[in-house]
Design a protein around this motif. Structure first.
Motif, PDB file in Angstrom:
ATOM      1  N   ALA B 104      -1.195   1.293   9.789  1.00 21.03           N
ATOM      2  CA  ALA B 104      -0.506   1.621   8.763  1.00 21.03           C
ATOM      3  C   ALA B 104      -1.531   2.567   7.820  1.00 21.03           C
ATOM      4  N   PRO B 105      -1.631   3.889   8.164  1.00 24.45           N
ATOM      5  CA  PRO B 105      -2.633   4.416   7.397  1.00 24.45           C
ATOM      6  C   PRO B 105      -2.365   4.535   5.761  1.00 24.45           C
ATOM      7  N   MET B 106      -1.027   4.900   5.597  1.00 27.14           N
ATOM      8  CA  MET B 106      -0.463   5.149   4.066  1.00 27.14           C
ATOM      9  C   MET B 106      -0.900   4.145   3.336  1.00 27.14           C
ATOM     10  N   PHE B 107      -0.469   2.713   3.950  1.00 25.97           N
ATOM     11  CA  PHE B 107      -0.508   1.571   3.381  1.00 25.97           C
ATOM     12  C   PHE B 107      -2.070   1.456   2.849  1.00 25.97           C
ATOM     13  N   ALA B 108      -2.864   1.494   4.042  1.00 21.79           N
ATOM     14  CA  ALA B 108      -4.254   1.199   3.803  1.00 21.79           C
ATOM     15  C   ALA B 108      -4.896   2.223   2.843  1.00 21.79           C
ATOM     16  N   PHE B 109      -4.460   3.495   2.863  1.00 20.83           N
ATOM     17  CA  PHE B 109      -5.095   4.619   1.906  1.00 20.83           C
ATOM     18  C   PHE B 109      -4.749   4.189   0.565  1.00 20.83           C
ATOM     19  N   ILE B 110      -3.388   3.816   0.379  1.00 23.50           N
ATOM     20  CA  ILE B 110      -3.090   3.508  -1.295  1.00 23.50           C
ATOM     21  C   ILE B 110      -3.852   2.460  -1.590  1.00 23.50           C
ATOM     22  N   ALA B 111      -3.863   1.461  -0.934  1.00 23.68           N
ATOM     23  CA  ALA B 111      -4.485   0.198  -1.306  1.00 23.68           C
ATOM     24  C   ALA B 111      -5.986   0.538  -1.593  1.00 23.68           C
ATOM     25  N   VAL B 112      -6.529   1.042  -0.520  1.00 20.34           N
ATOM     26  CA  VAL B 112      -8.334   1.477  -0.789  1.00 20.34           C
ATOM     27  C   VAL B 112      -8.235   2.407  -1.818  1.00 20.34           C
ATOM     28  N   ALA B 113      -7.510   3.213  -2.149  1.00 23.12           N
ATOM     29  CA  ALA B 113      -7.490   4.326  -3.293  1.00 23.12           C
ATOM     30  C   ALA B 113      -7.538   3.692  -4.648  1.00 23.12           C
ATOM     31  N   THR B 114      -6.311   2.613  -4.962  1.00 21.51           N
ATOM     32  CA  THR B 114      -6.153   2.003  -6.197  1.00 21.51           C
ATOM     33  C   THR B 114      -7.288   1.006  -6.443  1.00 21.51           C
ATOM     34  N   LEU B 115      -7.544   0.339  -5.197  1.00 18.17           N
ATOM     35  CA  LEU B 115      -8.721  -0.654  -5.676  1.00 18.17           C
ATOM     36  C   LEU B 115      -9.988   0.215  -5.948  1.00 18.17           C
ATOM     37  N   ALA B 116     -10.276   1.159  -5.397  1.00 21.07           N
ATOM     38  CA  ALA B 116     -11.687   2.145  -5.532  1.00 21.07           C
ATOM     39  C   ALA B 116     -11.530   2.371  -7.160  1.00 21.07           C
ATOM     40  N   LEU B 117     -10.215   2.807  -7.753  1.00 16.66           N
ATOM     41  CA  LEU B 117      -9.915   3.244  -9.020  1.00 16.66           C
ATOM     42  C   LEU B 117     -10.446   1.916  -9.802  1.00 16.66           C
ATOM     43  N   GLY B 118      -9.816   1.055  -9.642  1.00 14.27           N
ATOM     44  CA  GLY B 118      -9.958  -0.412 -10.461  1.00 14.27           C
ATOM     45  C   GLY B 118     -11.618  -0.585 -10.328  1.00 14.27           C
ATOM     46  N   ILE B 119     -11.899  -0.917  -9.272  1.00 17.14           N
ATOM     47  CA  ILE B 119     -13.394  -1.323  -9.136  1.00 17.14           C
ATOM     48  C   ILE B 119     -14.197  -0.392  -9.866  1.00 17.14           C
ATOM     49  N   GLY B 120     -13.862   0.975  -9.522  1.00 19.30           N
ATOM     50  CA  GLY B 120     -14.817   2.008 -10.059  1.00 19.30           C
ATOM     51  C   GLY B 120     -14.989   2.013 -11.489  1.00 19.30           C
ATOM     52  N   ALA B 121     -13.680   1.900 -12.138  1.00 18.28           N
ATOM     53  CA  ALA B 121     -13.741   1.684 -13.677  1.00 18.28           C
ATOM     54  C   ALA B 121     -14.458   0.685 -14.078  1.00 18.28           C
ATOM     55  N   ASN B 122     -14.462  -0.696 -13.384  1.00 16.14           N
ATOM     56  CA  ASN B 122     -15.003  -1.712 -13.723  1.00 16.14           C
ATOM     57  C   ASN B 122     -16.521  -1.703 -13.690  1.00 16.14           C
TER      58      ASN B 122
END
Lengths: 111, 882
Positions: B104-122
């Motif tokens: 499920a590459p699309m799912f994985a991409f969205i999940a990792v990208a949004t997480l990266a943004l959230g964790i990155g900001a933190n």
């Protein structure tokens, strides 16, 4: 070495060594060729298996080199008697399974 | 060796146990090199990297298995067996999770990208918080360092005002609980190393570096004996300055350096990163006060620190300083009546001003991450819906519930870790962006901000906790769905319930964030609409510091620059408007002297040339402006309206005589007030106008630090180069600094407000988008699940509007609940922001209403789309789908 079913990769590695001693990369190529690219070994999976097969005494390193011009880092592997026995046992197990499936008419009978 | 092969080599060396590597590494690397070559041949660099990625599972397998084999040899049999099973299971979980994500590459991409943004900001914000608030000061035993200062009768208990030389030496010699030292900022013009440059530095008073407790990197510190005016002139450099000026040449110790025209022997270099009392700081010099100046009690410029003696605590030090303050009150009533001495932990005084602001930001990014988690949990629940059958089959085949939950948690942990890696990358670039903003670098201790080990650990922890949070909801739900085999794809009400809860919490968090951002934006916009009291169009400014007294310099420079085409007015001031209080002195009415025992209050003053008021656009209210006739022999001053209101509430100030300073140390002997001008907000746009006295430069002609203001016809930048060459021809070794338009000077005053508003606004925007997507997702899912029901309704004659209303109503119910909870939360939490706001109450009704409106509209749209889809359900297809 376990008497459990062998993994696909291990079985193919053993198959490659049945009629020829091969070095690592040659095994990868041989398996890919034989299965039409369906089974692709990576270097790491190959050596994970080679280590275990060596430990179990199913394969051994040959001392004689094919060609003197060969890369000195290349090692050739040969099937031992135990390995041949193990591979044969696996093939037979697969055959028994296939026969069961045939008996249930899951796959057509052998002509 | 190609990069991929090198990378593989590194992986081998780091991941695999030595036992395996000794036997196989060389050979394995040779084989991999051939794999790499063939992949490169077929599909280029991309192929090579893909081949490298394909190796990872195999490597992981060797790493786990070989380590285990090693351990099993030593471990008792039973544990070894158990451990082997656990590792096998872990390996299975891992490979299963990776396979699942690859499917499920699309799912994985969205999940990792949004997480990266959230964790990155933190990660980025935490690295700021970490450096500024959490890391101890880089001084020797910083917990035992305190800051001391004077505090008037009516000032706040945390006031820390500078003290005078005489008071300082009284404190220092009387205190037993503290070793006391002081400092004041100085700047020096360095010559003899290329262009003359102005360097920021610190004057050590009473052995500052010694009390700070840091050993020099080279040479020695400045000690108290260097502060004797008869001692040779010495200087200690910061590591940065040493590197910049001398290229880290160790032999400079003992050589001399020309600063402000004086040769000083370099006696030491401080360690890298040491810049106390604040960056940038290029050098430390001894203060060298003479006997008269040491006895001075009316020049308040010394900032004081102290180190607690063994056995002393901050309380005993306070008690002791109270006694000292009482004695000074008695001995020097004229100067010290009512003056107390404050003591606060040093770190506290450096960072307390920004703590709240940073905590608000940290809270904001934490909310963003929570919303990200809720969103991901929802995505995973949707996925779980699709996998319901698969899981049920596995359960039916004997997988136990614990194992399935663990499997699901493994999957989310893998996602979280990938997100964490992405987050560190995002965080790094985000931090770079943050540090490009002047406001960030103006934070105390900004020079210490880095992504260090603690920040990395924080990012890792944040990822793992995030993974457990968004993974636990679907895992818990899936593990309970033993009846899924029978249910088909319709899903259970339980799942929908949990999804609703998640979306409601997302909305609530988004509302809180948006409210906070809204308040800051309101505050910023009101702040930028405040009239600063000056006109900025076509005005440019720069500053310089004269190395020697040149009373003729300013008038002559003004004459020459005025002759440049395009220049309307030129003026010089001791400091620019809106840049702070700058200088202050006691304000004394001669016509109405205060009683002997009352200490007069200090008022701000600026030393200006007559054209200053026209140059910065400050209007005359009463009387006249300054002229060139107002000189030292016949001084006159101008005050602003606030000062007039404070001292002459019901009188005409014009003609009243005053002097500034102490009776025996006056800036000028006596001068009449000749004019009253408009107020300027010199203490900041958010503060009340500062009472201000304007003294002619001709009355204080020795003033060394001069700011030029040039009013031009239009294009100020073209004038600057002419002005620069005029100044250079007059005072060749004096660097010109801070060339800015007056517009920039004023907008710098709103920069911190803009900074927090922009940051919080960005976070809030991300939060709202995620929350709205969450609403959309839940309703789409609802429509899919209820396709059959909606189809039947339509078949039975329900109108399309009725069906649409059904879906939209559900959406709005969720939104109403989320927004409601969010508003209540915001009401509680925005109280915390009170001190960050200007002219806006934390419960500003307009902001609250606006936030609710925005979310209703956005979420309404998000529910309309699935609703439309619902009406296009073909009843026949819907029924046949069963």
């Amino acid at each position: 070495m376990p008497t459990d079913p062998l993994s696909t990769q291990v079985f193919h590695i053993l198959l490659s060594l049945v009629d020829d001693d091969l070095h690592g990369y040659a095994i990868i190529q041989d398996v890919a060729e034989r299965t039409g690219g369906e089974v692709k070994l990576t270097a790491s999976t190959l050596y994970a298996a080679i280590k275990r097969l060596l430990d179990a005494g199913w394969i051994e390193e040959t001392t004689s080199r094919r060609r003197t011009s060969d890369d000195p880092r290349r090692r050739y592997y040969r099937l031992t008697a135990a390995g041949r026995q193990g591979a044969r046992a696996e093939a037979e197990r697969l055959e028994r399974l296939a026969a069961l499936a045939r008996a249930k008419r899951l796959i057509p009978a052998r002509r | 060796m190609t990069r991929t092969v090198r990378a593989y080599h590194t992986l081998l060396a780091t991941l695999l146990p030595a036992g395996f590597n000794d036997a196989f590494a060389e050979e394995l690397l040779a084989v991999y090199a051939e794999v790499d070559r063939s992949a490169r041949g077929r599909r280029g660099a991309v192929g090579a990297w893909l081949a490298l990625v394909a190796e990872l599972p195999g490597l992981a397998r060797i790493a786990i298995r070989e380590r285990r084999t090693h351990r099993t040899i030593r471990a008792p049999h039973a544990t070894a067996h158990l451990e082997a099973n656990m590792l096998d299971a872990l390996w299975q979980d891992l490979s299963f999770a990776l396979r699942g994500l690859r499917r499920a590459p699309m799912f994985a991409f969205i999940a990792v990208a949004t997480l990266a943004l959230g964790i990155g900001a933190n990660t980025a914000i935490f690295s700021v918080v970490n450096a500024v608030l959490l890391t101890p000061l880089k001084l020797g035993d910083p917990a035992r360092l305190v800051a001391l200062g004077e505090r008037g009768k009516n000032s706040s208990p945390t006031a820390l005002n500078s003290t005078s030389p005489a008071s300082f030496y009284d404190w220092k010699s009387s205190s037993k609980a503290l070793r006391i030292a002081g400092f004041s900022g100085v700047s020096g013009v360095l010559t003899g190393h290329g262009e003359p440059q102005q360097l920021p530095g610190t004057s050590s008073i009473g052995g500052l570096l010694d009390v700070a407790g840091v050993r020099p990197y080279l040479g020695r510190l400045i000690n108290e004996s260097d502060e004797d005016p008869a001692a040779p002139q010495v200087i200690v450099l910061s590591y940065d300055a040493w590197q910049r000026i001398f290229g880290e040449d160790r032999s400079v110790i003992g050589t001399t350096l020309d600063l402000n025209g004086t040769a000083r022997t370099i006696v030491g270099v401080m360690p890298r990163g040491f810049s106390y009392p604040g960056a940038p700081n290029d050098f430390w010099v001894p203060s060298r006060f003479d006997g008269t100046f040491r006895a001075n009690r009316d020049q308040y410029f010394i900032a004081v620190i102290g180190r607690l003696a063994d056995g002393a605590t901050i309380e005993t030090a306070r008690a002791e300083m109270d006694v000292i303050a009482d004695r000074l009150n008695r001995d020097w009533p004229k100067y010290n009546r009512g003056t107390r001495i404050s003591i606060l932990p040093l770190q506290e005084t450096i960072v307390s001003g920004v703590r709240r602001q940073l905590f608000v930001l940290m809270g904001a990014v934490a909310f963003v991450l929570l919303i990200t988690c809720a969103n991901l949990a929802n995505l995973l629940l949707a996925r779980a819906g699709a996998r319901r059958r698969e899981i049920a089959v596995r359960q039916a085949l004997g997988a136990n519930r614990r194992r399935i939950v663990r499997q699901l948690l493994t999957e989310s942990t893998v996602l979280a870790l990938l997100g964490g890696i992405g987050g560190i990358i995002v965080g790094k670039s985000f931090l770079k962006l943050l540090l490009a903003a002047q406001v960030t670098t103006n934070l105390p201790r900004a020079e210490e901000i880095t992504l260090d080990g603690r920040v990395m650990l924080f990012a890792a922890l944040a990822s793992v906790i995030a993974g457990l949070m968004f993974g636990s909801a679907p895992a818990w739900q899936l593990s309970r769905s033993s009846d899924a085999l029978r249910q088909g794809t319709r899903g259970s009400a339980g799942g929908q319930w949990m999804r609703n809860v998640l979306v409601v919490s997302e909305l609530a968090l988004a509302v809180i964030l948006l409210t906070g951002a809204g308040l800051l934006l309101q505050s910023f916009s009101r702040l930028s609409r405040v009239d600063p009291g000056v006109k900025t169009e076509g005005r440019i400014t720069f500053s310089l510091r004269l190395r020697e007294t040149r009373p003729d310099f300013a008038p002559s420079a003004i004459d020459q620059i005025s002759a440049v085409p395009g220049v309307k007015t030129v003026a010089v001031a001791s400091s620019l408007p809106i840049t702070g209080r700058s200088n202050g002195a006691w304000f004394n009415r001669i016509d109405k002297p205060l009683p002997e025992d009352v200490v007069p209050s200090g008022e701000a003053y600026r030393v200006v040339t007559p054209a200053y008021f026209d140059a910065v656009g400050v209007p005359l209210r009463r009387g006249r402006l300054l002229t060139s006739a107002d000189r030292q022999e016949a001084p006159a001053i101008v005050i602003n309206e606030s000062l007039a209101k404070k001292y002459y509430p019901n009188e005409n100030p014009l003609g009243k005589l005053v002097y500034l300073g102490a009776p025996d140390n006056r800036l000028f002997n006596s001068a009449p007030i000749v004019g009253v001008v408009g107020d300027t907000r010199d203490a900041g746009l958010g503060s009340d106008p500062l009472p201000m006295v304007y003294i002619p430069l001709a009355v204080m002609p020795k003033w060394p630090a001069l700011s030029f203001v040039i009013r031009t016809n239009g294009n100020p930048s073209s004038v600057v180069s002419s002005a620069r060459s005029i100044i250079r021809s007059m005072v060749p070794n004096t660097p010109i600094q801070n060339i800015r338009t007056l517009e920039e000077v004023v907008s710098a005053a709103t920069a911190p407000a803009r900074w927090s508003a922009t940051l919080l606004g960005t976070f809030a925007a991300v939060a709202v988008v995620m929350a709205v997507l969450g609403v959309f997702g839940v309703l789409s899912f609802l429509v899919t699940q209820r396709t059959r029901e909606l189809g039947i309704r339509l078949a039975l004659g329900a109108s399309t509007t009725a069906v649409q209303r059904l879906v939209v109503a559900r959406g709005l119910a969720i939104v109403a609940l989320g927004v409601g909870i969010g508003l209540v939360g915001a009401y509680g939490l925005t109280q915390f922001m009170k001190t960050l706001l200007y002219d806006v109450t934390p419960t500003d009704p307009a902001t609250f209403a606006g936030v609710a409106g925005v979310l209703f509209v956005a979420a309404g749209l998000a529910s309309y789309l699935p609703a439309r889809r619902a009406t296009r359900v073909d009843p026949m297809i819907a029924l046949r789908a069963e």
